[in-house]
Design a protein around this motif. Structure first.
Motif, PDB file in Angstrom:
ATOM      1  N   LEU A  90       0.835  -1.191   0.000  1.00  0.00           N
ATOM      2  CA  LEU A  90       0.000   0.000   0.000  1.00  0.00           C
ATOM      3  C   LEU A  90       0.875   1.247   0.000  1.00  0.00           C
ATOM      4  N   LEU A  91       0.590   2.166  -0.903  1.00  0.00           N
ATOM      5  CA  LEU A  91       1.254   3.465  -0.879  1.00  0.00           C
ATOM      6  C   LEU A  91       0.675   4.260   0.280  1.00  0.00           C
ATOM      7  N   THR A 238      16.346  -0.613 -19.414  1.00  0.00           N
ATOM      8  CA  THR A 238      17.043   0.318 -18.533  1.00  0.00           C
ATOM      9  C   THR A 238      16.301   0.444 -17.211  1.00  0.00           C
ATOM     10  N   LEU A 239      17.019   0.154 -16.125  1.00  0.00           N
ATOM     11  CA  LEU A 239      16.408   0.221 -14.800  1.00  0.00           C
ATOM     12  C   LEU A 239      16.381   1.651 -14.280  1.00  0.00           C
ATOM     13  N   SER A 240      15.252   2.038 -13.714  1.00  0.00           N
ATOM     14  CA  SER A 240      15.155   3.291 -12.958  1.00  0.00           C
ATOM     15  C   SER A 240      14.412   2.996 -11.667  1.00  0.00           C
ATOM     16  N   THR A 241      14.819   3.644 -10.608  1.00  0.00           N
ATOM     17  CA  THR A 241      14.185   3.426  -9.312  1.00  0.00           C
ATOM     18  C   THR A 241      13.711   4.747  -8.744  1.00  0.00           C
ATOM     19  N   ARG A 242      12.657   4.678  -7.957  1.00  0.00           N
ATOM     20  CA  ARG A 242      12.118   5.897  -7.338  1.00  0.00           C
ATOM     21  C   ARG A 242      11.733   5.603  -5.893  1.00  0.00           C
ATOM     22  N   PRO A 243      12.253   6.406  -4.954  1.00  0.00           N
ATOM     23  CA  PRO A 243      11.877   6.203  -3.548  1.00  0.00           C
ATOM     24  C   PRO A 243      10.392   6.457  -3.336  1.00  0.00           C
ATOM     25  N   THR A 244       9.806   5.693  -2.469  1.00  0.00           N
ATOM     26  CA  THR A 244       8.406   5.880  -2.121  1.00  0.00           C
ATOM     27  C   THR A 244       8.213   5.385  -0.696  1.00  0.00           C
ATOM     28  N   GLN A 245       6.996   5.358  -0.247  1.00  0.00           N
ATOM     29  CA  GLN A 245       6.713   4.808   1.084  1.00  0.00           C
ATOM     30  C   GLN A 245       5.606   3.773   0.954  1.00  0.00           C
ATOM     31  N   ASN A 249       6.677   2.486   5.484  1.00  0.00           N
ATOM     32  CA  ASN A 249       8.128   2.322   5.522  1.00  0.00           C
ATOM     33  C   ASN A 249       8.738   2.667   4.159  1.00  0.00           C
ATOM     34  N   PRO A 250      10.025   3.104   4.147  1.00  0.00           N
ATOM     35  CA  PRO A 250      10.669   3.449   2.879  1.00  0.00           C
ATOM     36  C   PRO A 250      10.749   2.238   1.953  1.00  0.00           C
ATOM     37  N   ALA A 251      10.567   2.491   0.657  1.00  0.00           N
ATOM     38  CA  ALA A 251      10.619   1.429  -0.343  1.00  0.00           C
ATOM     39  C   ALA A 251      11.056   2.041  -1.666  1.00  0.00           C
ATOM     40  N   LEU A 252      11.186   1.198  -2.687  1.00  0.00           N
ATOM     41  CA  LEU A 252      11.598   1.659  -4.011  1.00  0.00           C
ATOM     42  C   LEU A 252      10.661   1.093  -5.067  1.00  0.00           C
ATOM     43  N   LEU A 253      10.263   1.948  -6.003  1.00  0.00           N
ATOM     44  CA  LEU A 253       9.543   1.498  -7.179  1.00  0.00           C
ATOM     45  C   LEU A 253      10.571   1.188  -8.259  1.00  0.00           C
ATOM     46  N   PHE A 254      10.478   0.009  -8.852  1.00  0.00           N
ATOM     47  CA  PHE A 254      11.398  -0.414  -9.910  1.00  0.00           C
ATOM     48  C   PHE A 254      10.681  -0.340 -11.257  1.00  0.00           C
ATOM     49  N   SER A 255      11.290   0.360 -12.205  1.00  0.00           N
ATOM     50  CA  SER A 255      10.754   0.450 -13.562  1.00  0.00           C
ATOM     51  C   SER A 255      11.839   0.074 -14.554  1.00  0.00           C
ATOM     52  N   PHE A 256      11.437  -0.547 -15.661  1.00  0.00           N
ATOM     53  CA  PHE A 256      12.354  -0.885 -16.744  1.00  0.00           C
ATOM     54  C   PHE A 256      11.828  -0.238 -18.021  1.00  0.00           C
ATOM     55  N   LEU A 285      -0.385  -4.391  -7.622  1.00  0.00           N
ATOM     56  CA  LEU A 285       0.283  -3.089  -7.728  1.00  0.00           C
ATOM     57  C   LEU A 285      -0.678  -1.910  -7.869  1.00  0.00           C
ATOM     58  N   SER A 286      -1.982  -2.160  -7.869  1.00  0.00           N
ATOM     59  CA  SER A 286      -2.933  -1.065  -8.097  1.00  0.00           C
ATOM     60  C   SER A 286      -2.945  -0.057  -6.968  1.00  0.00           C
ATOM     61  N   ARG A 287      -2.592  -0.466  -5.759  1.00  0.00           N
ATOM     62  CA  ARG A 287      -2.621   0.441  -4.608  1.00  0.00           C
ATOM     63  C   ARG A 287      -1.380   1.320  -4.520  1.00  0.00           C
ATOM     64  N   LEU A 288      -0.523   1.270  -5.544  1.00  0.00           N
ATOM     65  CA  LEU A 288       0.650   2.139  -5.580  1.00  0.00           C
ATOM     66  C   LEU A 288       0.363   3.426  -6.339  1.00  0.00           C
ATOM     67  N   GLU A 289      -0.853   3.570  -6.836  1.00  0.00           N
ATOM     68  CA  GLU A 289      -1.213   4.749  -7.618  1.00  0.00           C
ATOM     69  C   GLU A 289      -1.815   5.850  -6.755  1.00  0.00           C
ATOM     70  N   ARG A 290      -2.296   5.503  -5.582  1.00  0.00           N
ATOM     71  CA  ARG A 290      -2.892   6.510  -4.686  1.00  0.00           C
ATOM     72  C   ARG A 290      -2.635   6.094  -3.247  1.00  0.00           C
TER      73      ARG A 290
END
Length: 297
Positions: A90-91, A238-245, A249-256, A285-290
């Motif tokens: 959950l975001l 190409t990997l990109s990461t973005r900090p989130t919560q 707790n702190p976490a990372l979103l992984f995108s390629f 992953l739907s709860r990472l949008e809001r």
């Protein structure tokens, strides 16, 4: 909305975030927690609020009963799940991390520990330890005697204490470790990964049969690094990461190549990563949008 339902609706809305948190901690699934809330509302709408002495306790009792019924069904479904099962992430809002009790209670690490309890033990532990309900209230919610609830609570607490993180990182410590992990992963820096990961680190990945994942938890820093970096090469792009919560707790979103692949939540103890939880199953992953509002009070 009819005038007759207005008082019931107001009470339910005021307590909704609390009831969702109860259901989510028992189930580990936001989608199923929402279904439980719908069932709770349907039962609450048939009750005269003026005849209920304590609406909060009454609604928690209904929510717990519905969540327990659903959990027993979910357990059979999870036995057929492809690969390791992880809770639905959950975001959460930034201020969730400042509530240390909430952040620990809903962390991915704690949610996984709760998975090792029986349904009744899980409900009792959550209601007692997270929401501080009395034994009489819990007994009414699960259909047991207060004496039985006391025994179950003691057994569940002993079980959880043996498996929970020994020293939970502060928000600032957690953010620093996540940043170090992020730098190391993006640069494929083996030396820095060796520094940030604990020797006995455990990595669990959940693809749900829809995406590539290790079929069993990986234990040990060398194996985890090989698995983690190897998986990223297999995914490609190409990997990109973005900090989130996530879950307070702190976490990372992984995108390629700009497409979200999953979320990595970390268990952090003594300024090292002791657990990596990579949720890749797109159905989770739907709860990472809001942001999802969670509360223990």
């Amino acid at each position: 909305m009819s005038d007759d339902l207005a008082p019931a609706t107001g009470t339910f809305v005021a307590l909704r975030n609390l009831l969702f948190t109860v259901a989510y901690e028992i189930l580990g699934s936001a989608a199923d927690a929402e279904d439980v809330l719908q069932e709770t509302w349907l039962r609450w709408a048939k009750v005269d609020p003026d005849q209920v002495r304590d609406p909060r306790a009454y609604l928690i009792r209904i929510t717990t009963r519905q969540a327990l019924n659903r959990l027993r069904t979910l357990q059979r479904r999870r036995e057929a799940y492809v690969g390791p099962w992880l809770p639905e992430p959950l975001l959460t809002a930034p201020d969730a991390a400042s509530d240390l009790e909430l952040a620990e209670s809903v962390s991915m690490a704690m949610m996984l520990v709760l998975e090792t309890l029986s349904p009744t033990e899980r409900a009792v532990f959550v209601l007692r330890e997270a929401f501080e309900l009395g034994y009489d209230e819990i007994a009414a919610a699960i259909g047991k005697t207060p004496a039985a609830v006391r025994q179950i609570a003691h057994r569940a607490r002993r079980h959880v204490d043996a498996r929970r993180p020994h020293r939970t990182a502060t928000p600032s410590e957690g953010e620093a470790v996540v940043k170090a992990f992020q730098r190391a992963v993006e640069a494929s820096d083996l030396e820095e990964l060796m520094q940030v990961l604990a020797p006995d680190v455990v990595a669990v990945s959940d693809g749900g049969g829809l995406k590539l994942n290790a079929m069993h938890p990986i234990v040990g820093v060398d194996k985890v690094i090989r698995m983690f970096l190897g998986s990223m090469q297999k995914i490609g792009g190409t990997l990109s990461t973005r900090p989130t919560q996530v879950n307070g707790n702190p976490a990372l979103l992984f995108s390629f190549d700009g497409r979200l692949d999953g979320v990595v939540a970390l268990r952090i103890e003594d300024r090292q990563v002791t657990g990596i939880y990579y949720v890749r199953n797109p159905e989770k992953l739907s709860r990472l949008e809001r942001e999802t509002a969670l509360t223990l009070r």
